[in-house]
Design an enzyme around this catalytic site. Structure first.
Site, PDB file in Angstrom:
ATOM      1  N   HIS A 233       0.834  -1.204   0.000  1.00 47.26           N
ATOM      2  CA  HIS A 233       0.000   0.000   0.000  1.00 47.26           C
ATOM      3  C   HIS A 233       0.868   1.253   0.000  1.00 47.26           C
ATOM      4  O   HIS A 233       0.595   2.220  -0.696  1.00 47.26           O
ATOM      5  CB  HIS A 233      -0.941   0.023   1.217  1.00 47.26           C
TER       6      HIS A 233
ATOM      7  N   LYS B 128      -9.284  14.700  -8.332  1.00 44.45           N
ATOM      8  CA  LYS B 128      -9.801  13.935  -9.479  1.00 44.45           C
ATOM      9  C   LYS B 128      -8.979  12.653  -9.598  1.00 44.45           C
ATOM     10  O   LYS B 128      -8.073  12.522 -10.440  1.00 44.45           O
ATOM     11  CB  LYS B 128      -9.741  14.785 -10.751  1.00 44.45           C
TER      12      LYS B 128
HETATM   13  N1  PDD Z   1     -16.273  13.853 -14.919  1.00 36.76           N
HETATM   14  N2  PDD Z   1     -17.914  15.870 -10.574  1.00 36.76           N
HETATM   15  C1  PDD Z   1     -17.508  14.632 -10.871  1.00 36.76           C
HETATM   16  C2  PDD Z   1     -17.616  13.569  -9.839  1.00 36.76           C
HETATM   17  C3  PDD Z   1     -16.992  14.344 -12.151  1.00 36.76           C
HETATM   18  O1  PDD Z   1     -16.574  13.099 -12.443  1.00 36.76           O
HETATM   19  C4  PDD Z   1     -16.940  15.385 -13.114  1.00 36.76           C
HETATM   20  C5  PDD Z   1     -16.413  15.157 -14.505  1.00 36.76           C
HETATM   21  C6  PDD Z   1     -17.386  16.667 -12.756  1.00 36.76           C
HETATM   22  C7  PDD Z   1     -17.338  17.823 -13.715  1.00 36.76           C
HETATM   23  O2  PDD Z   1     -16.014  18.266 -13.901  1.00 36.76           O
HETATM   24  P1  PDD Z   1     -15.522  18.933 -15.252  1.00 36.76           P
HETATM   25  O3  PDD Z   1     -16.453  20.040 -15.557  1.00 36.76           O
HETATM   26  O4  PDD Z   1     -14.154  19.390 -14.950  1.00 36.76           O
HETATM   27  O5  PDD Z   1     -15.558  17.870 -16.317  1.00 36.76           O
HETATM   28  C8  PDD Z   1     -17.869  16.876 -11.474  1.00 36.76           C
HETATM   29  C9  PDD Z   1     -15.468  13.560 -16.083  1.00 36.76           C
HETATM   30  C10 PDD Z   1     -15.924  14.202 -17.341  1.00 36.76           C
HETATM   31  C11 PDD Z   1     -15.218  12.073 -16.191  1.00 36.76           C
HETATM   32  O6  PDD Z   1     -14.886  11.509 -15.160  1.00 36.76           O
HETATM   33  O7  PDD Z   1     -15.288  11.505 -17.268  1.00 36.76           O
END
Ligand code: PDD
Length: 285
Positions: free
Chosen positions: A102, A149
């Site tokens: 881990h 992210k």
């Molecule tokens: N998803 N919240 C979550 C949990 C997300 O996964 C995303 C985007 C967003 C919007 O973020 P942004 O505007 O920066 O795309 C909010 C992407 C597109 C994905 O995981 O494919």
């Protein structure tokens, strides 16, 4: 056959291989971005790379590539895959280690993987052409670091899958006080008394780039009020409009939440106005 970028090389997707000892594969130990592009024009490029760098430093992955280097990779990949409406997926995992543990050692070489995928064409600025969403709701059962992210998305995967198995396009997530957080793959907004309201940023929601661009454009335009504040579940059900945003989808109106109609099931006027403002201004980011 599509072309991908893996560890410094553009190669056919079929030839892309990573070690099963890669920590991205074993632990979901990595971060990623999705950037929208239309005929070679990338929306919010610097904002996306800034967020990627913030996330790499949050999880302790060292990779000092410049914005210019990322831009060249994205542009080349888009060209090699024939332009059009493409999402560009950038993935940086901590990389492979000989032993599964881990905890990780210093100095592992990160794995960088970039590919593109088709996204819907440039946003439609017309009520009759947009396909609105029907969504469900759920208690948010993910972790408390959703501002990162991260590629470890099992919580999001389970929430979306559960909603989709019940015939919904998305799942809106609430905390244990029934306050709105975000969707499983998107940020969420309501419209009340003509004002667009979205939850404030904290460690339970992703600071979406589409959210950032949309709010900035709405504030600059000034014709629609904008608020960032806590939103209760009752306010979602009684809202005149509900929207979601993400890089791959743009700004999508929601006309049904848990089977209850929003705005009598019709796409709203404020969405149309916001969509016009977003479409006209997004390429300046
Ligand atoms: N998803 N919240 C979550 C949990 C997300 O996964 C995303 C985007 C967003 C919007 O973020 P942004 O505007 O920066 O795309 C909010 C992407 C597109 C994905 O995981 O494919």
């Amino acid at each position: 056959m599509s072309v991908v970028f893996l560890n410094q090389k553009f190669i056919p997707s079929e030839e892309a291989k990573i070690s099963p000892m890669d920590r991205g594969f074993l632990f979901g130990d990595g971060v990623y971005e999705v950037l929208p592009s239309y005929d070679g024009e990338i929306i919010g490029f610097d904002l996306h790379i800034d967020r990627l760098k913030t996330n790499m430093s949050a999880v302790g992955i060292s990779l000092s590539w410049t914005h210019q280097k990322w831009l060249e990779i994205c542009k080349t990949l888009i060209k090699k895959n024939g332009f059009g409406s493409l999402g560009v997926y950038l993935h940086v995992s901590r990389g492979p280690e000989p032993v599964r543990s881990h905890s990780y050692a210093d100095g592992i070489d990160p794995t960088v993987f970039v590919f593109s995928f088709k996204i819907p064409p440039e946003q439609i600025v017309c009520k009759s052409q947009i396909v609105p969403y029907k969504v469900s709701t759920s208690l948010d059962l993910r972790w408390s670091r959703c501002q990162i992210k991260a590629t470890s998305l099992l919580g999001n995967v389970m929430h979306l899958q559960q909603g989709q198995q019940n015939g919904f396009n998305e799942t809106l997530l609430f905390n244990d006080k029934d306050e709105l957080r975000e969707g499983s793959t998107c940020n969420v907004y309501i419209v009340k008394n003509g004002v667009v309201i979205t939850p404030p940023l904290d460690n339970h929601i992703l600071p979406g780039i589409t959210r950032c661009i949309l709010l900035d454009l709405l504030l600059k335009d000034g014709s629609i009020g904008v608020e960032e504040r806590i939103i209760s579940k009752e306010e979602v059900f009684s809202a005149t409009e509900v929207w979601i945003t993400s890089s791959s989808k743009g700004v999508i109106p929601v006309v049904e939440v848990d089977g209850k109609l929003i705005n009598d099931g019709e796409v709203g006027d404020i969405w149309l106005l916001a969509q016009k403002i977003y479409s006209a201004g997004k390429k300046n980011y």
